[in-house]
Write an enzyme that holds these catalytic residues in place. Structure first.
Site, PDB file in Angstrom:
ATOM      1  N   HIS A  65      -8.765  25.534 -90.399  1.00  0.00           N
ATOM      2  CA  HIS A  65      -9.383  26.772 -89.899  1.00  0.00           C
ATOM      3  C   HIS A  65      -8.991  26.965 -88.435  1.00  0.00           C
ATOM      4  O   HIS A  65      -9.537  26.317 -87.546  1.00  0.00           O
ATOM      5  CB  HIS A  65     -10.900  26.671 -90.036  1.00  0.00           C
ATOM      6  CG  HIS A  65     -11.637  27.980 -89.872  1.00  0.00           C
ATOM      7  ND1 HIS A  65     -11.054  29.106 -89.344  1.00  0.00           N
ATOM      8  CD2 HIS A  65     -12.916  28.328 -90.175  1.00  0.00           C
ATOM      9  CE1 HIS A  65     -11.943  30.096 -89.326  1.00  0.00           C
ATOM     10  NE2 HIS A  65     -13.083  29.648 -89.828  1.00  0.00           N
ATOM     11  N   ASN A 108     -10.909  33.078 -86.296  1.00  0.00           N
ATOM     12  CA  ASN A 108     -12.289  33.544 -86.082  1.00  0.00           C
ATOM     13  C   ASN A 108     -13.019  32.965 -84.878  1.00  0.00           C
ATOM     14  O   ASN A 108     -14.243  32.820 -84.880  1.00  0.00           O
ATOM     15  CB  ASN A 108     -13.118  33.323 -87.357  1.00  0.00           C
ATOM     16  CG  ASN A 108     -12.635  34.217 -88.479  1.00  0.00           C
ATOM     17  OD1 ASN A 108     -11.907  35.180 -88.224  1.00  0.00           O
ATOM     18  ND2 ASN A 108     -13.024  33.925 -89.708  1.00  0.00           N
ATOM     19  N   TYR A 130     -13.109  29.986 -83.524  1.00  0.00           N
ATOM     20  CA  TYR A 130     -13.567  28.583 -83.498  1.00  0.00           C
ATOM     21  C   TYR A 130     -12.586  27.744 -82.677  1.00  0.00           C
ATOM     22  O   TYR A 130     -11.692  28.281 -82.031  1.00  0.00           O
ATOM     23  CB  TYR A 130     -13.778  28.078 -84.931  1.00  0.00           C
ATOM     24  CG  TYR A 130     -14.888  28.867 -85.614  1.00  0.00           C
ATOM     25  CD1 TYR A 130     -16.208  28.764 -85.173  1.00  0.00           C
ATOM     26  CD2 TYR A 130     -14.612  29.774 -86.629  1.00  0.00           C
ATOM     27  CE1 TYR A 130     -17.217  29.521 -85.754  1.00  0.00           C
ATOM     28  CE2 TYR A 130     -15.620  30.532 -87.219  1.00  0.00           C
ATOM     29  CZ  TYR A 130     -16.928  30.404 -86.772  1.00  0.00           C
ATOM     30  OH  TYR A 130     -17.922  31.155 -87.326  1.00  0.00           O
ATOM     31  N   ASN A 136     -16.653  36.135 -82.954  1.00  0.00           N
ATOM     32  CA  ASN A 136     -17.107  35.066 -82.065  1.00  0.00           C
ATOM     33  C   ASN A 136     -16.516  35.172 -80.664  1.00  0.00           C
ATOM     34  O   ASN A 136     -16.168  34.170 -80.037  1.00  0.00           O
ATOM     35  CB  ASN A 136     -16.809  33.687 -82.686  1.00  0.00           C
ATOM     36  CG  ASN A 136     -17.663  33.456 -83.906  1.00  0.00           C
ATOM     37  OD1 ASN A 136     -18.880  33.598 -83.841  1.00  0.00           O
ATOM     38  ND2 ASN A 136     -17.049  33.118 -85.031  1.00  0.00           N
TER      39      ASN A 136
HETATM   40  C1  8OZ Z   1     -19.801  33.847 -91.391  1.00  0.00           C
HETATM   41  C2  8OZ Z   1     -20.909  33.160 -90.925  1.00  0.00           C
HETATM   42  C3  8OZ Z   1     -20.748  31.928 -90.359  1.00  0.00           C
HETATM   43  C4  8OZ Z   1     -19.467  31.380 -90.242  1.00  0.00           C
HETATM   44  C5  8OZ Z   1     -15.845  32.289 -90.213  1.00  0.00           C
HETATM   45  C6  8OZ Z   1     -16.799  30.190 -90.840  1.00  0.00           C
HETATM   46  O1  8OZ Z   1     -16.011  33.434 -89.797  1.00  0.00           O
HETATM   47  C7  8OZ Z   1     -17.008  31.473 -90.595  1.00  0.00           C
HETATM   48  C8  8OZ Z   1     -18.357  32.073 -90.709  1.00  0.00           C
HETATM   49  C9  8OZ Z   1     -18.533  33.316 -91.275  1.00  0.00           C
HETATM   50  O2  8OZ Z   1     -14.705  31.804 -90.297  1.00  0.00           O
END
Ligand code: 8OZ
Length: 371
Positions: A179, A182, A184, A239
């Site tokens: 991953h 998004n 992270y 995010n």
């Molecule tokens: C929605 C709510 C919490 C986490 C992502 C792992 O957006 C998520 C995620 C999505 O990649």
């Protein structure tokens, strides 16, 4: 010409069709351990060409939400083995999405209540999801992070390596997806809005992409590159992710991935779960040029696309050769037999937003199959 329903060899995996279940956070794994309901949920969807699990933490430090699963405890891995056994029994294939949230976390979810870690000590304007003492859920602002010390980075790469090995060897997954999307941890390093470092992991693009390549190489060495995919989201604002110039950054990333023999590259086009033509910077992102950068550099992995695809858009993406695989999110939540419904032109169940995160059977394993 290929169609959405043709088989395809993707790295070491033989997929019977091109319809992929996207990773979907569902918050139904208390103490980070998938339950029997999770076993049922994934096995119901085994007719997908490939199942990608919900994002799953590689370490306690990588946790950022209540009731999301992990890959770092024996009980978590044993529970996932029950999921993969059930999926294989039902004729499916399943990879797990390996997750480190970085700054998208809360001190209450971190080891010893410490600060979440990030490339730089910049708090995200974002929320996470917590479960209160009385069992009710609520959204909370993400905590202020601390900047990772240079000497801590090899330990994080090792966490990915260990999680990948355990996922395949112990939990029985057919592979892993890194991953890197998004907003992270890996994406926090990539994008200049969250990465203000002045060492080898910050500044110029090759430095910001360094962690990503170190993780890819460690994971590929652990499980074989033909069992590894990666998810990227070049323009998403999810995010609080931001970068004014995403094209050269992500072209560089996919060029660097080209020689690494990955099974697939998975791209979220636009804003995650939102506008497909979302833009960061002054120009629209050129997805064709980005894909061409990967192919020009010799990349042979399958090209997986995601975000807001319906049947017609997915069929034309594959038939035109723009994509090899299409990942569906919300439609797979509501339609366990999505492949058959798309193939046979059957009506689709509507996803119920209210039951996406947390809860039990309702909105999870109770969506009906077509007659
Ligand atoms: C929605 C709510 C919490 C986490 C992502 C792992 O957006 C998520 C995620 C999505 O990649």
């Amino acid at each position: 010409m290929s169609t959405l329903f043709d088989p395809m060899t993707v790295g070491d995996l033989d997929l019977p069709n091109r319809v992929v279940m996207a990773p979907l956070t569902r918050n139904r794994s208390p103490n980070a351990v998938p339950t029997d309901l999770v076993v049922e949920y994934y096995s119901q969807r085994a007719s997908a060409g490939l199942l990608i699990t919900e994002a799953t933490a590689i370490s306690h430090q990588g946790q950022g939400y209540a009731d999301v699963p992990g890959l770092y405890g024996e009980d978590q891995l044993a529970a996932w083995k029950r999921v993969t056994d059930a999926v294989h029994e039902a004729g499916g294939r399943i990879v797990t999405q390996m997750w480190h949230v970085g700054r998208i976390s809360h001190t209450s979810l971190q080891p010893d209540g410490g600060k979440p870690v990030a490339p730089s000590a910049i708090q995200a304007k974002s929320k996470t999801y917590l479960i209160n003492g009385d069992g009710t859920g609520s959204f909370a602002e993400t905590s202020e992070p601390r900047a990772l010390e240079l000497g801590e980075i090899p330990g994080i790469v090792d966490d990915y390596r260990r999680a990948a090995k355990a996922a395949v060897e112990q939990a029985g997954f057919d592979g892993v997806e890194i991953h890197a999307a998004n907003g992270y941890l890996i994406d926090q390093f990539l994008r200049s809005g969250s990465n203000h470092r002045d060492d080898a992991y910050g500044g110029p693009i090759p430095n910001r992409a360094r962690l990503l390549f170190e993780v890819v190489d460690a994971v590929a060495e652990a499980v074989g590159s033909g069992r590894v995919g990666i998810r990227l989201s070049p323009v998403t604002p999810a995010n609080d992710a931001s970068d004014p110039d995403p094209q050269p950054l992500f072209d560089y990333v996919v060029r660097g991935l080209a020689s690494r023999g990955l099974a697939y590259i998975h791209t979220i086009e636009g804003a995650t779960g939102g506008q497909r033509d979302y833009q960061q910077g002054n120009e629209p992102f050129d997805y064709a040029a980005y894909k061409a950068a990967y192919r020009d550099a010799g990349g042979e992995g399958a090209w997986m696309v995601n975000n807001g695809y319906d049947g017609p858009l997915a069929k034309s993406a594959v038939q035109s050769g723009r994509a090899d695989l299409v990942a569906f999110g919300k439609l797979f939540i509501a339609n366990p037999d999505l492949v058959a419904r798309l193939r046979d032109g059957l009506p689709l169940n509507e996803p119920d937003k209210a039951t996406f995160y947390g809860g039990g059977v309702k909105g999870y394993t109770d969506y009906p199959f077509a007659a």
